[in-house]
Scaffold this motif. Structure first.
Motif, short mmCIF file in Angstrom:
data_model
loop_
_atom_site.label_atom_id
_atom_site.label_comp_id
_atom_site.label_asym_id
_atom_site.label_seq_id
_atom_site.Cartn_x
_atom_site.Cartn_y
_atom_site.Cartn_z
N LEU A 171 -6.00 66.39 -39.01
CA LEU A 171 -6.40 67.47 -39.91
C LEU A 171 -5.40 68.62 -39.93
N PRO A 194 -15.34 68.59 -39.37
CA PRO A 194 -14.54 68.97 -38.19
C PRO A 194 -15.35 69.68 -37.12
N HIS A 231 -8.48 62.32 -34.45
CA HIS A 231 -9.07 62.75 -35.72
C HIS A 231 -8.71 64.20 -36.03
N SER A 285 -4.37 76.02 -40.16
CA SER A 285 -5.16 75.05 -39.40
C SER A 285 -4.61 74.89 -37.99
#
Length: 959
Positions: free
Chosen positions: A348, A319, A344, A354
């Protein structure tokens, strides 16, 4: 007229709570007691078992009807005074001021419905979702939450952009917050694209896709799973000078001591700036090695860019590298690379941790999809995410709104959703005020400004900031929201301008067709006989308003007429149960030292709202239960079952709720009691609380087959009938049970109406009756089986079922038996049967309504009048009276009869009937208006659609 299976069984469900689940309270080992066939043996065995329980119970029937005989209880009663139970004393009129409704409210609701329907129909694809959101705002103030949720689903169905999809899907999930199953995370979906978190991140207009299985269940194509691993390994394997050096590489980027070999053409294809640098007039275009050290990207990041330039895929990059690539893409305008990085990183985001980390990168780099994914987590974690200081700073503050707006995520829709949650959590909080201010800043259309300013006025009034409240209400009135005049008057009253407030409500009544809430509001600003007259007029115009009943009850208390006060409250509690009315009745019961009645009402109240704070937020209901318990006769669990049986049989729903609440205190995770609770709440039209109880029944099931049955009912009640049927079949495959067979029979009867299906439904109900259960469940099953036999014209078999049900005191079977008598042309017997039900049932408005079908015109008129008096929400009496008036050529009176009820209950059938009456009178304008209002409630109603199209075509031809 004969009813089909579905109609009959559904009506039974809604009015009686016909769903059935397992009860082994009388037979915990699952033996044969009370589990015979569907004949008289069921009643005989069950009644014998009840007699055994009665004989073994702690107290006898006679002691249940007397005061506690022991000295201990008498001593306890003298030690607890009424003053300790009512620390604030009995309520006064000033303390029961009605809340101003925090929603759009029209003086002509039918006109509002018609208007929003035409807006929806005439809107483009891009506008349709916004129009459905406006419809949501119109429906928000109605008691039927299904209308609001249906509009919310429609708004999600027609959403085009990712932001709207994310917010609307999260809102739908929040509306089901009481329904959540244990073990599900916030990012789990319901199995349909409608709420699927991954589907929401896909832009585009495809209204039919929301009904498809979600992308989570369908999985990913194989090529998407690979994610470019081979390409990543290729450049990583080069241990020489720098990375990925193949025969095609014709240049290098140097970053520090690292050299990244790449293909000039591929890098140039990333963007116009790169193309200009590598092929234009710049000196880099003539160099084989370009120094890239000062461009803020690491060697690993540049290798990633090289791989993407070749494969157009990111591979399994760390990442951190993807974040570097996102920054590079922004600096060099690499739209394709930015889009790939955005997607992308969005993939995640899976939890709050997050989301909090990645949203900052998304906001800084303008990554719309990444911000969408993070915002989605915040919204799906509501209301718990409101405890996160970072999240609230971002969502509440002006700076946060500007940052969200920079990536297209500050909208009226977002702040409407957030403000609704904030108001539910704490209406007076600063966060609530800030969110409403953001809502006002995002408002562009008139209805949006009306709503935002009105809500700000409501909150400021709650905070007792009366000057600000008055200003916001005045802004709402200026924007066109007439109902906000109520807020202006209320704020003026609290600021000491009492005559001005009264005068304002006078003007409102004079300028508009009066409705109930106008007189209710004016009653606040006057006293004596004038106040009572306004309260009575308010009830006459809108009998569903609780405040006039409560106010009259309090006035009677002040005259020391406590029994009359309770009788006044009984009028509305009989058809519209609310925590406030139950609390007031409990308080008066305590003053009368009717502690048993007070405890009953508080237990019922806590079933409706487990977190209710009594005495104006000073004491939790559970605390009062503990104070009252010693003052009433204590019951064993067996006694409670006996009480539940008696009260259920007498259709005493509030009493039954209280008994179930007491039983749950001894075993709060008993699924069968939670299920029983859900049925009672359905009968009381408390849909939200009913679903909460049903979910708790499922969550605390002790066996797989039982859990599957509850899941089946949850699916059925949310419109997923085929899935419900599948759950029933799966449950039967594990263990044959009464509940599973009943669920399967019910689901089949709903979906199929042909004779073969009817036979199968009969077989399933007979199988259910052969399985262990208690008399309450068996009585319902026998009643339903009788209904199916009637539909199949097997009247003798139906009569046997109803008689067997009556033997085990399933009181409502009188109605089925009356229907059989009627079909046999035994009208007097049918009338007598319904009379028995009226005599036995505590709640008998429906019985009066049904009995009216079996008597002459004058007697029917009296019965229907009584039905309306007991429950003004029942629409059949109004429709019947209007039809009779039309038959007598009294068109104006017929219209007036329907208009009277439509003013407080805009029902689909009532609107359709009034539209038909207007059509027969040649009033096309009124016909179209009522049709549009009806179609706003149900756009698929065939009769209304046909009438609407016919009148519309006629008007077009005349033009």
């Amino acid at each position: 007229m004969q009813h089909n299976i579905f109609t009959t069984m559904r009506s039974v469900k809604l009015s009686e709570g016909c769903k059935v689940t397992q009860v082994y309270a009388f037979n915990p080992t699952g033996g044969e007691a009370g589990c015979g066939g569907y004949g008289g043996k069921v009643g005989g065995k069950f009644l014998q078992h009840l007699q055994d329980l009665r004989a073994n119970s702690i107290r006898t029937k006679s002691s249940r009807n007397s005061h506690p005989p022991t000295n201990h209880n008498q001593t306890t009663r003298t030690n607890v005074s009424v003053e300790s139970l009512l620390p604030a004393g009995l309520p006064t009129v000033d303390l029961i001021e009605p809340k101003i409704e925090p929603c759009l409210k029209s003086v002509d609701f039918v006109e509002s419905l018609a208007d929003v329907y035409t807006k929806v129909e005439n809107s483009s694809q891009l506008e349709k979702s916004d129009r459905f959101l406006e419809q949501c705002a119109v429906f928000k103030g109605l008691s039927d939450s299904k209308l609001f949720r249906n509009s919310l689903r429609s708004a999600r169905q027609h959403a085009v952009d990712v932001h709207s999809k994310v917010v609307l899907a999260s809102w739908l999930k929040f509306e089901r917050r009481e329904d959540e199953l244990i073990g599900l995370s916030a990012m789990d979906c319901c199995g349909r694209n409608l709420e699927c978190p991954r589907a929401c991140l896909m832009s585009g207009y495809d209204p039919d896709s929301v009904k498809d299985p979600c992308v989570c269940l369908r999985g990913q194509p194989e090529e998407d799973v690979l994610m470019g691993d081979e390409e990543y390994l290729t450049f990583d394997a080069d241990e020489g000078g720098g990375g990925g050096g193949g025969d095609d590489c014709d240049m290098s980027f140097c970053i520090g001591d690292d050299e990244i070999r790449c293909v000039r053409y591929n890098v140039a294809s990333l963007s116009r700036p790169f193309r200009a640098m590598l092929y234009g007039e710049f000196k880099e275009s003539r160099r084989e090695k370009i120094n890239f050290t000062q461009n803020g990207i690491s060697a690993e990041g540049m290798r990633g860019a090289m791989v993407f330039s070749q494969t157009k895929r990111l591979g399994t990059f760390d990442p951190k590298i993807v974040l570097e690539l996102l920054s590079l893409a922004n600096r060099f305008c690499c739209e394709e690379l930015k889009s790939a990085c955005d997607a992308h990183l969005a993939s995640l985001v899976c939890d709050m941790e997050s989301a909090v980390i990645l949203i900052e990168y998304g906001l800084e780099e303008g990554a719309n999809l990444l911000v969408s994914a993070c915002l989605q987590v915040f919204l799906r974690e509501l209301p718990f995410s409101m405890n996160n200081p970072y999240v609230m700073r971002l969502l509440c503050g002006s700076e946060g709104r500007e940052r969200l707006a920079s990536v297209g995520h500050a909208s009226f829709l977002l702040y409407y959703f957030l403000s609704q949650i904030a108001m539910e959590e704490d209406m007076k909080s600063n966060n609530t005020v800030m969110l409403l201010e953001r809502l006002g800043e995002c408002a562009t259309e008139d209805w949006q400004k009306q709503l935002a300013y009105h809500l700000l006025g409501v909150v400021m009034l709650e905070r007792k900031e009366y000057k600000d409240a008055q200003n916001w209400f005045e802004e709402a009135v200026e924007a066109g929201h007439i109902y906000s005049s109520v807020g202006v008057a209320r704020a003026k009253y609290h600021r000491g301008h009492k005559y001005s407030a009264y005068k304002m409500m006078n003007s409102l009544i004079s300028d508009h067709s009066p409705v109930g809430w106008m007189y209710q509001e004016r009653s606040l600003f006057c006293t004596g006989k004038e106040k009572l007259m306004d309260l009575n007029t308010a009830t006459e115009l809108d009998p569903t308003l609780p405040f006039p009943y409560m106010c009259r009850a309090v006035l009677l208390v002040q005259e020391n007429k406590l029994e009359s006060a309770i009788s006044e409250l009984n009028k509305i509690i009989g058809f519209n149960v609310s925590p406030d009315c139950l609390e007031l009745r409990a308080s008066i019961s305590m003053a009368l030292e009717d502690f048993e009645g007070a405890l009953r009402d508080i237990r019922a109240l806590l079933t409706l709202d487990p977190n209710h704070m009594m005495f104006y937020g000073k004491k939790h209901g559970d605390q009062l239960v503990e104070l009252l318990r010693p003052l009433v006769q204590q019951c064993s669990q067996a006694d409670c079952w006996m009480q539940l049986y008696d009260r259920w049989s007498s259709v005493d729903d509030i009493g039954s709720l209280a008994v179930v609440h007491q039983m749950l205190a001894n075993g709060p995770w008993k699924s069968l009691l939670r299920f029983r609770q859900s049925l009672l709440l359905l009968r009381l039209n408390c849909q939200k609380a009913a679903m909460r109880s049903l979910r708790l029944a499922r969550n605390y099931s002790t066996s797989d087959h039982e859990r599957l049955v509850y899941e089946g009912w949850i699916l059925y009640d949310t419109g997923n009938h085929e899935e419900a049927l599948s759950k029933a079949e799966e449950s039967i495959s594990i263990q044959r049970s009464f509940e599973a067979f009943f669920l399967k029979a019910y689901a089949l009867a709903d979906s199929s109406l042909d004779p073969e299906s009817s036979k199968y439904v009969i077989q399933l109900l007979e199988e259910a009756l052969r399985c262990p259960s208690d008399g309450l469940r068996k009585g319902q099953a026998l009643n339903n089986l009788g209904s199916v036999y009637v539909d199949c014209e097997k009247l003798d078999l139906a009569a046997d079922c109803y008689m067997s049900a009556l033997e085990i005191k399933h009181t409502r079977a009188h109605q089925g038996l009356a229907r059989v008598h009627h079909l046999k042309n035994q009208r007097k017997a049918a009338y007598d049967e319904m009379t028995k039900l009226i005599e036995k049932a505590r709640n008998n408005a429906s019985a009066y309504e049904k009995r009216s079908e079996y008597c002459d015109r004058d007697m029917a008129k009296r019965d229907l009048s009584m039905a309306t008096q007991l429950d003004p929400l029942r629409t059949y009496p109004y429709r019947h009276r209007a039809a009779v008036l039309m038959d007598d050529h009294k068109e104006v009176e017929a219209i007036k009869e329907l208009t009277r009820v439509i003013a407080f209950k805009p029902d689909l059938q009532l609107l359709h009937l009034r539209a038909a009456f207007y059509d027969s009178m040649g009033d096309n304008g009124s016909t179209l208006r009522d049709c549009e209002a009806a179609l706003c409630l149900d756009p698929n109603h065939k009769g209304t659609i046909e009438l609407y199209k016919r009148i519309w075509r006629g008007n077009e031809q005349e033009k």
